[in-house]
Design a protein around this motif. Structure first.
Motif, PDB file in Angstrom:
ATOM      1  N   THR A 250       5.406  -2.755  15.423  1.00 33.71           N
ATOM      2  CA  THR A 250       4.705  -4.026  15.580  1.00 33.71           C
ATOM      3  C   THR A 250       4.152  -4.462  14.230  1.00 33.71           C
ATOM      4  N   VAL A 251       4.506  -5.684  13.821  1.00 35.48           N
ATOM      5  CA  VAL A 251       4.016  -6.225  12.560  1.00 35.48           C
ATOM      6  C   VAL A 251       3.105  -7.391  12.885  1.00 35.48           C
ATOM      7  N   SER A 252       1.874  -7.345  12.390  1.00 37.82           N
ATOM      8  CA  SER A 252       0.901  -8.399  12.656  1.00 37.82           C
ATOM      9  C   SER A 252       0.280  -8.873  11.344  1.00 37.82           C
ATOM     10  N   ALA A 253      -0.285 -10.083  11.384  1.00 36.78           N
ATOM     11  CA  ALA A 253      -0.950 -10.658  10.210  1.00 36.78           C
ATOM     12  C   ALA A 253      -2.445 -10.770  10.497  1.00 36.78           C
ATOM     13  N   LYS A 254      -3.242 -10.598   9.449  1.00 35.78           N
ATOM     14  CA  LYS A 254      -4.693 -10.689   9.594  1.00 35.78           C
ATOM     15  C   LYS A 254      -5.278 -11.354   8.360  1.00 35.78           C
ATOM     16  N   HIS A 255      -6.002 -12.488   8.556  1.00 33.31           N
ATOM     17  CA  HIS A 255      -6.707 -13.148   7.437  1.00 33.31           C
ATOM     18  C   HIS A 255      -7.951 -12.351   7.110  1.00 33.31           C
ATOM     19  N   LEU A 256      -8.131 -12.066   5.828  1.00 33.71           N
ATOM     20  CA  LEU A 256      -9.318 -11.361   5.383  1.00 33.71           C
ATOM     21  C   LEU A 256     -10.263 -12.294   4.639  1.00 33.71           C
ATOM     22  N   GLY A 257      -9.841 -13.514   4.368  1.00 28.44           N
ATOM     23  CA  GLY A 257     -10.674 -14.482   3.661  1.00 28.44           C
ATOM     24  C   GLY A 257     -10.616 -14.266   2.168  1.00 28.44           C
TER      25      GLY A 257
ATOM     26  N   GLU B  87       0.858  -1.184   0.000  1.00 22.79           N
ATOM     27  CA  GLU B  87       0.000   0.000   0.000  1.00 22.79           C
ATOM     28  C   GLU B  87       0.900   1.241   0.000  1.00 22.79           C
ATOM     29  N   PRO B  88       0.352   2.420  -0.289  1.00 22.43           N
ATOM     30  CA  PRO B  88       1.167   3.648  -0.286  1.00 22.43           C
ATOM     31  C   PRO B  88       1.919   3.807   1.039  1.00 22.43           C
ATOM     32  N   GLY B  89       3.149   4.294   0.919  1.00 19.60           N
ATOM     33  CA  GLY B  89       3.992   4.474   2.097  1.00 19.60           C
ATOM     34  C   GLY B  89       5.033   3.392   2.240  1.00 19.60           C
ATOM     35  N   GLY B  90       4.893   2.312   1.455  1.00 17.81           N
ATOM     36  CA  GLY B  90       5.844   1.210   1.535  1.00 17.81           C
ATOM     37  C   GLY B  90       6.226   0.701   0.156  1.00 17.81           C
TER      38      GLY B  90
ATOM     39  N   VAL C 253       3.556   1.747  13.967  1.00 14.28           N
ATOM     40  CA  VAL C 253       4.617   2.455  14.677  1.00 14.28           C
ATOM     41  C   VAL C 253       4.101   2.823  16.054  1.00 14.28           C
ATOM     42  N   ASN C 254       4.847   2.422  17.093  1.00 14.04           N
ATOM     43  CA  ASN C 254       4.483   2.766  18.470  1.00 14.04           C
ATOM     44  C   ASN C 254       5.629   3.582  19.061  1.00 14.04           C
ATOM     45  N   ALA C 255       5.468   4.908  19.020  1.00 13.24           N
ATOM     46  CA  ALA C 255       6.526   5.811  19.486  1.00 13.24           C
ATOM     47  C   ALA C 255       6.717   5.703  21.001  1.00 13.24           C
ATOM     48  N   ASP C 256       5.657   5.372  21.737  1.00 14.03           N
ATOM     49  CA  ASP C 256       5.776   5.286  23.205  1.00 14.03           C
ATOM     50  C   ASP C 256       6.713   4.163  23.627  1.00 14.03           C
ATOM     51  N   SER C 257       6.608   3.009  22.968  1.00 11.10           N
ATOM     52  CA  SER C 257       7.469   1.881  23.343  1.00 11.10           C
ATOM     53  C   SER C 257       8.669   1.739  22.404  1.00 11.10           C
ATOM     54  N   ASN C 258       8.801   2.672  21.476  1.00 18.67           N
ATOM     55  CA  ASN C 258       9.905   2.653  20.513  1.00 18.67           C
ATOM     56  C   ASN C 258       9.970   1.334  19.741  1.00 18.67           C
TER      57      ASN C 258
ATOM     58  N   GLN D 178       8.597   3.889   4.004  1.00 21.06           N
ATOM     59  CA  GLN D 178       9.245   5.117   3.560  1.00 21.06           C
ATOM     60  C   GLN D 178       8.941   6.359   4.395  1.00 21.06           C
ATOM     61  N   ASP D 179       7.768   6.480   4.932  1.00 23.76           N
ATOM     62  CA  ASP D 179       7.386   7.699   5.631  1.00 23.76           C
ATOM     63  C   ASP D 179       7.102   7.365   7.089  1.00 23.76           C
ATOM     64  N   MET D 180       8.096   7.554   7.941  1.00 23.81           N
ATOM     65  CA  MET D 180       7.935   7.162   9.343  1.00 23.81           C
ATOM     66  C   MET D 180       7.035   8.119  10.116  1.00 23.81           C
ATOM     67  N   GLN D 181       6.509   9.162   9.470  1.00 23.18           N
ATOM     68  CA  GLN D 181       5.530  10.035  10.117  1.00 23.18           C
ATOM     69  C   GLN D 181       4.153   9.360  10.171  1.00 23.18           C
ATOM     70  N   ARG D 182       3.976   8.338   9.357  1.00 20.25           N
ATOM     71  CA  ARG D 182       2.718   7.570   9.366  1.00 20.25           C
ATOM     72  C   ARG D 182       2.706   6.631  10.561  1.00 20.25           C
ATOM     73  N   ASP D 183       1.521   6.225  10.976  1.00 18.05           N
ATOM     74  CA  ASP D 183       1.403   5.289  12.092  1.00 18.05           C
ATOM     75  C   ASP D 183       1.222   3.850  11.627  1.00 18.05           C
ATOM     76  N   ASN D 184       0.663   3.646  10.426  1.00 21.56           N
ATOM     77  CA  ASN D 184       0.376   2.298   9.935  1.00 21.56           C
ATOM     78  C   ASN D 184       0.825   2.137   8.490  1.00 21.56           C
ATOM     79  N   PHE D 185       1.291   0.937   8.189  1.00 20.14           N
ATOM     80  CA  PHE D 185       1.675   0.546   6.843  1.00 20.14           C
ATOM     81  C   PHE D 185       1.048  -0.816   6.582  1.00 20.14           C
ATOM     82  N   THR D 186       0.682  -1.086   5.325  1.00 18.69           N
ATOM     83  CA  THR D 186       0.012  -2.351   5.016  1.00 18.69           C
ATOM     84  C   THR D 186       0.563  -2.943   3.720  1.00 18.69           C
ATOM     85  N   ILE D 187       0.758  -4.281   3.729  1.00 22.19           N
ATOM     86  CA  ILE D 187       0.941  -5.018   2.474  1.00 22.19           C
ATOM     87  C   ILE D 187      -0.109  -6.118   2.456  1.00 22.19           C
TER      88      ILE D 187
END
Length: 182
Positions: A173-180, A112-115, A165-170, A141-150
């Motif tokens: 976090t990368v997670s996977a999600k089935h969309l079917g 998606e845009p940003g990556g 991106v979690n600036a509080d914990s530095n 590419q743009d670390m000002q964003r909070d979320n990136f998706t492929i």
């Protein structure tokens, strides 16, 4: 044979044989019905085996930074530590190493845009289709964003990898999600 000879021959037949001939013959059990059921069951097993082999579609698995985030239907997340909050927001981009196991089926990877997707030679892609197991880097590419998706698409299966991106914990976090099905 003349009639006389036939009558004489009949006269010599033992009475036990005549009585035995009058009794009904025992019916031989025919297993034709059982044979039909066995044949139907065998055909069903052949069909079931063929379906399982063609749907084998082994598991799509994704490893991010050395930790599995997707294996078959099991989803999880991995946290990638960053050095400082200042660095996290001030860096222009971050690279996330990803290994993808496809089991020989076509998998389309869409950033998606940003990556951007980087292959092992450093070539850049927004979309990549492969049948082979592949290792690549996901360039955020743009670390000002909070979320990136492929998005990963294989047959009727769609999976999203989401980097948060979690600036509080530095951390990233990368997670996977089935969309079917798409």
């Amino acid at each position: 044979m003349k009639n006389e000879n036939l009558m004489r021959a009949i006269g010599w037949i033992d009475d036990d044989l005549i009585n035995e001939a009058r009794l009904p013959m025992p019916v031989k059990r025919s297993f034709t019905a059982l044979k039909k059921y066995v044949a139907v069951a065998a055909c069903f097993l052949v069909l079931l085996t063929a379906v399982l082999i063609t749907r084998r579609s082994g598991n799509l698995s994704v490893v991010v930074g050395g930790a599995s985030v997707l294996s078959g239907q099991r989803e999880s997340a991995v946290e990638i530590p960053m050095t400082t909050s200042v660095q996290l927001r001030s860096i222009a981009a971050a690279e996330v190493p990803i290994a993808l196991t496809t089991d020989g089926e076509d998998v389309t990877i869409i950033s998606e845009p940003g990556g951007i997707l980087l292959d092992s030679e450093g070539a850049e892609y927004r979309e990549l289709t492969t049948k082979k197991d592949i290792s690549f880097h996901w360039l955020l590419q743009d670390m000002q964003r909070d979320n990136f998706t492929i998005t990963l698409r294989r047959g009727g299966e769609t999976v999203q990898l989401i980097a948060t991106v979690n600036a509080d914990s530095n951390t990233l976090t990368v997670s996977a999600k089935h969309l079917g099905n798409p």
